[in-house]
Design a protein around this motif. Structure first.
Motif, PDB file in Angstrom:
ATOM      1  N   VAL A   1       0.820  -1.211   0.000  1.00 25.04           N
ATOM      2  CA  VAL A   1       0.000   0.000   0.000  1.00 25.04           C
ATOM      3  C   VAL A   1       0.856   1.265   0.000  1.00 25.04           C
ATOM      4  CG1 VAL A   1      -1.625   1.372   1.361  1.00 25.04           C
ATOM      5  CG2 VAL A   1      -2.014  -1.080   1.049  1.00 25.04           C
ATOM      6  N   LEU A   2       1.878   1.308   0.852  1.00 28.05           N
ATOM      7  CA  LEU A   2       2.708   2.504   0.960  1.00 28.05           C
ATOM      8  C   LEU A   2       3.500   2.741  -0.322  1.00 28.05           C
ATOM      9  CD1 LEU A   2       3.404   4.752   2.918  1.00 28.05           C
ATOM     10  CD2 LEU A   2       5.264   3.339   3.822  1.00 28.05           C
ATOM     11  N   GLN A   3       4.073   1.680  -0.883  1.00 29.05           N
ATOM     12  CA  GLN A   3       4.820   1.843  -2.138  1.00 29.05           C
ATOM     13  C   GLN A   3       3.923   2.321  -3.269  1.00 29.05           C
ATOM     14  OE1 GLN A   3       4.990  -0.793  -0.075  1.00 29.05           O
ATOM     15  NE2 GLN A   3       6.952  -1.877  -0.234  1.00 29.05           N
ATOM     16  N   GLU A   4       2.690   1.843  -3.311  1.00 23.71           N
ATOM     17  CA  GLU A   4       1.758   2.292  -4.348  1.00 23.71           C
ATOM     18  C   GLU A   4       1.440   3.777  -4.181  1.00 23.71           C
ATOM     19  OE1 GLU A   4      -1.550  -0.610  -5.218  1.00 23.71           O
ATOM     20  OE2 GLU A   4      -0.497  -1.726  -3.657  1.00 23.71           O
TER      21      GLU A   4
ATOM     22  N   MET B   1      -0.792 -11.641 -15.851  1.00 21.64           N
ATOM     23  CA  MET B   1      -0.614 -11.219 -14.461  1.00 21.64           C
ATOM     24  C   MET B   1       0.675 -11.798 -13.889  1.00 21.64           C
ATOM     25  SD  MET B   1      -4.456 -11.326 -12.896  1.00 21.64           S
ATOM     26  CE  MET B   1      -4.628 -13.080 -13.101  1.00 21.64           C
ATOM     27  N   MET B   2       1.048 -11.320 -12.698  1.00 21.28           N
ATOM     28  CA  MET B   2       2.344 -11.689 -12.139  1.00 21.28           C
ATOM     29  C   MET B   2       2.303 -12.436 -10.803  1.00 21.28           C
ATOM     30  SD  MET B   2       4.720  -8.341 -12.872  1.00 21.28           S
ATOM     31  CE  MET B   2       6.091  -9.070 -11.987  1.00 21.28           C
TER      32      MET B   2
ATOM     33  N   ASN C   1       0.012  -6.154 -10.151  1.00 19.74           N
ATOM     34  CA  ASN C   1      -1.243  -6.854 -10.413  1.00 19.74           C
ATOM     35  C   ASN C   1      -2.468  -5.963 -10.252  1.00 19.74           C
ATOM     36  OD1 ASN C   1      -0.020  -9.253 -11.030  1.00 19.74           O
ATOM     37  ND2 ASN C   1      -0.398 -10.223  -9.065  1.00 19.74           N
ATOM     38  N   ARG C   2      -2.355  -4.912  -9.445  1.00 18.42           N
ATOM     39  CA  ARG C   2      -3.528  -4.064  -9.222  1.00 18.42           C
ATOM     40  C   ARG C   2      -3.281  -2.598  -9.570  1.00 18.42           C
ATOM     41  NH1 ARG C   2      -3.625  -4.925  -2.651  1.00 18.42           N
ATOM     42  NH2 ARG C   2      -2.067  -3.372  -2.074  1.00 18.42           N
ATOM     43  N   ALA C   3      -2.289  -2.348 -10.434  1.00 16.68           N
ATOM     44  CA  ALA C   3      -1.987  -0.978 -10.849  1.00 16.68           C
ATOM     45  C   ALA C   3      -3.115  -0.415 -11.711  1.00 16.68           C
ATOM     46  CB  ALA C   3      -0.672  -0.939 -11.619  1.00 16.68           C
TER      47      ALA C   3
END
Length: 494
Positions: free
Chosen positions: A62-65, A418-419, A395-397
């Motif tokens: 979450v933080l990296q996103e 997907m990865m 995967n959720r970008a």
């Protein structure tokens, strides 16, 4: 004589000190002159910890996103002790890293941590990794489907008994039961042996206990294991749990060796006998016996046994539409969609790390301007630079999964687009095993039961030890668990 000994010890001590100082100076000189020093990214929260503690306290990825949204898809954040970590969601850069696996290997600290569990396909590189591929082909996994379904039915029946004991609406700790089912499946699929963990009157199994301990994700931060992973010279330091980890590995090795020797005693040692068996150990032995395999590339018994932890890893909110499809017994596109969406949003491994084995330039999908105002079309990196591969974030970008999400994109994952199983030559070779096992369990259990969390959703946390496993915030000492309320599907569905 005493003075000479003191002089010798003093000389050795001085040498070690000088070597340590030289190493530290070299590390920080490389850091201060690093080509990635001008990449955008968050400020360090602490000189000692960098951004590490912030990341650890946040939900996975979450933080990296958030940082990616703020600074761009290629950023630098701060690892402990003032070191830098390269984090990129650039499809071209990630494709370059994953496809050139000899230039980007798992770093030493990650291999050290994974090596605590086993030295199978999770850790090995190069030719050793290629040796294990024959057992995981589509045809081989298809032959194991009967095992997956049979054990799924046995788990269903066990849950039916448990819910009946509680008046038809039972509170069940599903993770523990799934671990038992997984162990049974890998006993049969891996070695042709049934541990019978799901049978009536089954007792706690020492292999299951060993497996559960090795993969237990702890909510607490442990300093000594962290320091040992970061610094090779400190790996002599003892830590709580070392003896238990050692005993667990010994147990897994002992039982695995016993199963392998029993198989050989039943005729597995001949190619004709091995050809009649379908378990993974037989397939590995059969591949070893092939005339096309040079003697230098054949797997030893130890190599086969080291795959046991990997086999175990491979195994571990339904909707109205899914249940309708499962009960109809028609084609199952919605089951496939549910599995894909689950693995996309809740990838078993949220990220991994690679280290550059040589100086290189990472290609960029989108050029950017660095902190000095310089336009960058590629990222120069030095040998030894660690790079985070953000599986869950990719995967959720949002900028990838848009209106055209169904189209094949630039991120070449091993499974569709997907990865969750990575991609390239070092992708997870057990992905077919995991998919078939998941679908068999879902197919059986969702047709029979309705599920509801037995605790508030906000009480569930996720922590990783190789793969993500659930914990309860209200019971951090209780280990990995997921209590759910389970009741039979109402007759209206049938």
């Amino acid at each position: 004589m005493g003075n000479l000994l003191y002089q010798l010890l003093g000389s050795l001590g001085g040498t070690f000190i000088l070597y340590g100082v030289f190493t530290i100076v070299e590390v920080y000189y490389n850091e201060w002159t690093s080509p990635i020093r001008d990449l955008p990214g968050p400020k360090s929260a602490s000189w000692i910890w960098g951004n590490f503690m912030e990341i650890r306290k946040a939900e996975h990825s979450v933080l990296q996103e958030k940082w990616v949204e703020q600074y761009g898809i290629t950023i630098k954040y701060h690892a402990p002790f003032g070191l830098s970590q390269l984090y990129t969601m650039g499809p071209k850069a990630l494709g370059h890293i994953l496809m050139n696996n000899e230039d980007y290997e798992k770093p030493d600290n990650l291999r050290y941590v994974l090596g605590k569990i086993g030295s199978g396909v999770l850790v090995v590189e190069g030719e050793k990794h290629k040796q294990q591929n024959p057992a995981f082909g589509a045809a081989q996994i298809r032959e194991l489907t009967e095992i997956f379904v049979a054990k799924s039915i046995q788990l269903r029946d066990a849950w039916a008994v448990e819910t009946a004991k509680q008046g038809g609406n039972g509170k069940i700790e599903v993770l523990g039961w799934l671990n038992r089912a997984t162990l049974d499946i890998i006993g049969l699929a891996g070695f042709g042996y049934d541990f019978d963990n799901l049978g009536e009157g089954s007792k706690p199994n020492e292999l299951n206990e060993a497996f559960s301990y090795l993969f237990r994700a702890n909510a607490k931060f442990a300093l000594i294991p962290f320091l040992r992973a970061m610094f090779k010279p400190l790996r002599f330091l003892p830590a709580a749990g070392d003896a238990k980890i050692r005993d667990s590995r010994i147990t897994m090795a002992r039982i695995g060796n016993q199963l392998l020797q029993e198989s050989k005693a039943q005729g597995l040692g001949t190619q004709q006998a091995a050809g009649k068996r379908r378990d993974l150990a037989s397939l590995l032995v059969r591949a070893n016996m092939s005339k096309d395999v040079p003697e230098s590339q054949r797997m030893s018994d130890e190599d086969v046994l080291e795959q046991v932890p990997t086999f175990l890893v491979a195994g571990h909110e339904t909707t109205r539409k899914l249940r309708e499809e499962l009960l109809s017994l028609n084609a199952l596109p919605y089951l496939d969609a549910v599995v894909r969406e689950t693995l996309c949003v809740h990838s078993p491994a949220p990220s991994t790390v690679r280290v550059a084995m040589r100086d290189d330039v990472l290609p960029l999908s989108k050029p950017f301007t660095d902190k000095r105002g310089k336009f960058q079309e590629g990222i120069s990196i030095r040998k030894g630079q660690t790079i985070v591969v953000p599986i869950l974030a990719m995967n959720r970008a949002k900028w990838i999964w848009g209106e055209d999400a169904a189209e094949f994109r630039l991120v070449d994952g091993i499974w569709g687009n997907m990865m969750p199983f990575l991609g390239g030559p070092r992708a997870c070779i057990g992905y077919r095993f995991a998919l078939v096992e998941m679908k068999a369990l879902l197919f059986t259990l969702v047709r029979s039961f309705e599920f509801e969390l037995a605790i508030p959703a906000e009480d569930v946390a996720k922590r990783s030890r190789v793969v993500q496993r659930p914990l309860l915030k209200s019971d951090p000492e209780g280990g990995n668990q997921l209590p759910m309320l389970i009741r039979p599907v109402s007759q209206a569905w049938m």
